[in-house]
Write a protein that holds these residues in place. Structure first.
Motif, short mmCIF file in Angstrom:
data_model
loop_
_atom_site.label_atom_id
_atom_site.label_comp_id
_atom_site.label_asym_id
_atom_site.label_seq_id
_atom_site.Cartn_x
_atom_site.Cartn_y
_atom_site.Cartn_z
N ASN A 4 27.60 36.25 69.33
CA ASN A 4 28.37 36.53 69.60
C ASN A 4 29.28 36.89 68.41
O ASN A 4 28.99 37.53 67.04
N HIS A 5 30.80 37.10 68.57
CA HIS A 5 31.76 38.02 67.37
C HIS A 5 31.67 36.87 65.85
O HIS A 5 31.84 37.51 65.18
N TYR A 6 30.80 35.57 66.13
CA TYR A 6 30.42 35.60 64.47
C TYR A 6 29.34 35.60 64.13
O TYR A 6 29.39 35.39 62.71
N ASN A 7 28.82 36.50 64.81
CA ASN A 7 27.11 36.38 64.01
C ASN A 7 26.87 38.15 64.14
O ASN A 7 25.37 38.28 64.36
N THR A 8 27.13 38.48 64.92
CA THR A 8 27.41 40.09 64.79
C THR A 8 26.84 40.71 64.13
O THR A 8 27.58 40.21 62.41
N ASN A 9 26.18 41.96 63.25
CA ASN A 9 26.05 41.92 62.31
C ASN A 9 26.82 43.41 62.21
O ASN A 9 26.16 44.69 61.84
N PHE A 10 27.63 43.57 63.15
CA PHE A 10 28.52 44.90 63.41
C PHE A 10 29.30 45.60 61.85
O PHE A 10 29.87 44.05 61.97
#
Length: 167
Positions: A4-10
């Motif tokens: 999710n947006h808390y754990n992506t590597n983007f």
């Protein structure tokens, strides 16, 4: 595991792309434009027109991205575009015309910052802006319909612009 947006590597990144909206006035579309401006690292979103709805209908779609995307509201898209042109931005209009080029044939400038102009849901980019644009581009479509939703089309173009900038 789904991220999710808390754990992506983007990698967070901003591109020298200004998105100018020429009389886009549908609140859900504006909310979606905030979201994709955030997603694609657009430097600034400029909403142009007399009645830009920034209320609850817009924020329901934007999912709070209006709080993180740099934006301004202006009455005249033509004046905004002329000012960016004077500041040496490459002006790209997204519109199907008799001189537009298919997006898959376009190489976007890696030297100059870009202004991408998108148009009104019903009437497209105004003729005045098309005349001062450095390029007019379109997305090839293969069905009966000759247009797509302004947000869908903007997604495709921003994807291609940022993909080219990452090379």
């Amino acid at each position: 595991m789904q991220l999710n947006h808390y754990n992506t590597n983007f990698e967070k990144r901003t591109f020298p792309i200004i998105l100018v909206c020429d009389n886009v006035t549908n609140a859900p579309n504006i909310g979606s434009l905030f979201r994709i401006s955030d997603a694609f690292g657009v430097e600034k979103l400029v909403l142009c027109g007399k009645h830009i709805p920034l209320g609850r209908k817009m924020t329901r779609t934007s999912r709070a991205t209006e709080k993180v995307v740099d934006f301004e509201v202006s009455e005249s898209a033509k004046e905004v575009v002329k000012n960016f042109k004077q500041d040496n931005y490459q002006i790209i209009a997204l519109e199907i015309t008799d001189r537009s080029e298919a997006i898959h044939n376009v190489e976007f400038s890696s030297e100059k910052p870009i202004v991408l102009v998108i148009g009104d849901e019903n009437f497209g980019v105004s003729e005045d802006i098309l005349e001062i644009s450095d390029a007019v581009i379109h997305i090839d479509m293969f069905g009966q319909n000759s247009s797509m939703n302004v947000v869908q089309a903007t997604n495709i173009v921003l994807y291609e612009m940022t993909k080219q900038r990452l090379k």
